[in-house]
Design a protein around this motif. Sequence first.
Motif, PDB file in Angstrom:
ATOM      1  N   LYS A  65      -6.127  23.667  11.750  1.00 58.22           N
ATOM      2  CA  LYS A  65      -5.696  24.564  10.666  1.00 58.22           C
ATOM      3  C   LYS A  65      -4.851  25.726  11.181  1.00 58.22           C
ATOM      4  N   ASP A  66      -5.278  26.342  12.274  1.00 57.16           N
ATOM      5  CA  ASP A  66      -4.549  27.487  12.838  1.00 57.16           C
ATOM      6  C   ASP A  66      -3.377  27.058  13.715  1.00 57.16           C
ATOM      7  N   ASN A  67      -3.410  25.839  14.225  1.00 56.00           N
ATOM      8  CA  ASN A  67      -2.346  25.353  15.098  1.00 56.00           C
ATOM      9  C   ASN A  67      -1.976  23.911  14.697  1.00 56.00           C
ATOM     10  N   PRO A  68      -1.155  23.761  13.655  1.00 54.34           N
ATOM     11  CA  PRO A  68      -0.859  22.429  13.129  1.00 54.34           C
ATOM     12  C   PRO A  68      -0.122  21.510  14.105  1.00 54.34           C
ATOM     13  N   SER A  69       0.489  22.052  15.130  1.00 54.02           N
ATOM     14  CA  SER A  69       1.219  21.197  16.073  1.00 54.02           C
ATOM     15  C   SER A  69       0.280  20.435  17.014  1.00 54.02           C
ATOM     16  N   GLU A  82       7.584  -4.887  13.104  1.00 51.93           N
ATOM     17  CA  GLU A  82       6.590  -3.848  12.852  1.00 51.93           C
ATOM     18  C   GLU A  82       7.144  -2.445  13.040  1.00 51.93           C
ATOM     19  N   TYR A  83       6.424  -1.505  12.414  1.00 54.96           N
ATOM     20  CA  TYR A  83       6.675  -0.071  12.600  1.00 54.96           C
ATOM     21  C   TYR A  83       5.572   0.472  13.485  1.00 54.96           C
ATOM     22  N   GLN A  84       5.910   1.464  14.289  1.00 52.93           N
ATOM     23  CA  GLN A  84       4.895   2.168  15.050  1.00 52.93           C
ATOM     24  C   GLN A  84       4.777   3.565  14.439  1.00 52.93           C
ATOM     25  N   VAL A  85       3.556   3.954  14.118  1.00 50.57           N
ATOM     26  CA  VAL A  85       3.289   5.298  13.626  1.00 50.57           C
ATOM     27  C   VAL A  85       2.310   5.916  14.609  1.00 50.57           C
ATOM     28  N   GLU A  86       2.602   7.138  15.019  1.00 50.62           N
ATOM     29  CA  GLU A  86       1.831   7.801  16.074  1.00 50.62           C
ATOM     30  C   GLU A  86       0.987   8.929  15.494  1.00 50.62           C
ATOM     31  N   PHE A  87      -0.286   8.943  15.865  1.00 47.74           N
ATOM     32  CA  PHE A  87      -1.183  10.043  15.520  1.00 47.74           C
ATOM     33  C   PHE A  87      -1.594  10.739  16.799  1.00 47.74           C
ATOM     34  N   ARG A  88      -1.477  12.065  16.815  1.00 48.84           N
ATOM     35  CA  ARG A  88      -1.951  12.851  17.959  1.00 48.84           C
ATOM     36  C   ARG A  88      -3.150  13.659  17.518  1.00 48.84           C
ATOM     37  N   GLY A  92      -5.772  15.625  22.415  1.00 48.10           N
ATOM     38  CA  GLY A  92      -4.680  15.187  23.275  1.00 48.10           C
ATOM     39  C   GLY A  92      -4.539  13.672  23.322  1.00 48.10           C
ATOM     40  N   ALA A  93      -5.472  12.957  22.725  1.00 54.29           N
ATOM     41  CA  ALA A  93      -5.389  11.493  22.668  1.00 54.29           C
ATOM     42  C   ALA A  93      -4.403  11.081  21.573  1.00 54.29           C
ATOM     43  N   PHE A  94      -3.834   9.905  21.723  1.00 57.13           N
ATOM     44  CA  PHE A  94      -2.918   9.351  20.740  1.00 57.13           C
ATOM     45  C   PHE A  94      -3.497   8.054  20.203  1.00 57.13           C
ATOM     46  N   VAL A  95      -3.252   7.796  18.933  1.00 59.22           N
ATOM     47  CA  VAL A  95      -3.551   6.491  18.357  1.00 59.22           C
ATOM     48  C   VAL A  95      -2.222   5.976  17.814  1.00 59.22           C
TER      49      VAL A  95
END
Length: 133
Positions: A65-69, A82-88, A92-95
Motif C-alpha cells: 500500500k505504501d510502496n506500490p512498486s 502464449e502471453y507471459q504475464v509477470e507478477f512480482r 522479491g519472488a516472481f510468478v
Amino acid sequence: MKQFFISSLFIALLLCSCNNGKTTESQVENTQTPELKESAKITAEMAYEGVNNYCHSEYDWSVAKDNPSMMYVKMGEETDVEYQVEFRSYTGAFVYFYVDKTSGATRMVEYVPNLDVKNEVGTINLFDYLKKE
C-alpha cells in the motif's frame, strides 16, 4: 472360388471408397477448426486482466500500500502461442503466468532470484478470472 474372390475384392474397394469419404469429411472439419479457434482467441488485454484479477484475489496487496512498486503485474514476452504475464511479490519472488492464446489455460512458474530457483506451481483457467459481462 473365382467369383468369391471378385466379390471380396469388390467389397474391399467399396469399403475403401466409403472410408475415403469419411477422411474427406474429417479434412473439411480440420480446415474449419483454426477459424473457430481464431474467433475464441485470447487477447493481451484479456491475459493481463485475468492474471491481475487472480493476483489481487490470491495475494495480500496491503503490504504494498505504501510502496506500490514492490508488487506489480505487467505484461512480459509474447510468442505465437502464449502471453507471459509477470507478477512480482513484495518478497522479491516472481510468478510468471503463461497464458495459452487459444484455450486460456494458464501455467504458473515461480522464480526466486535470491535462490536462483524456478518451480512450476500450478495452473489456472484464465476465464475463471475475467469479469463476466
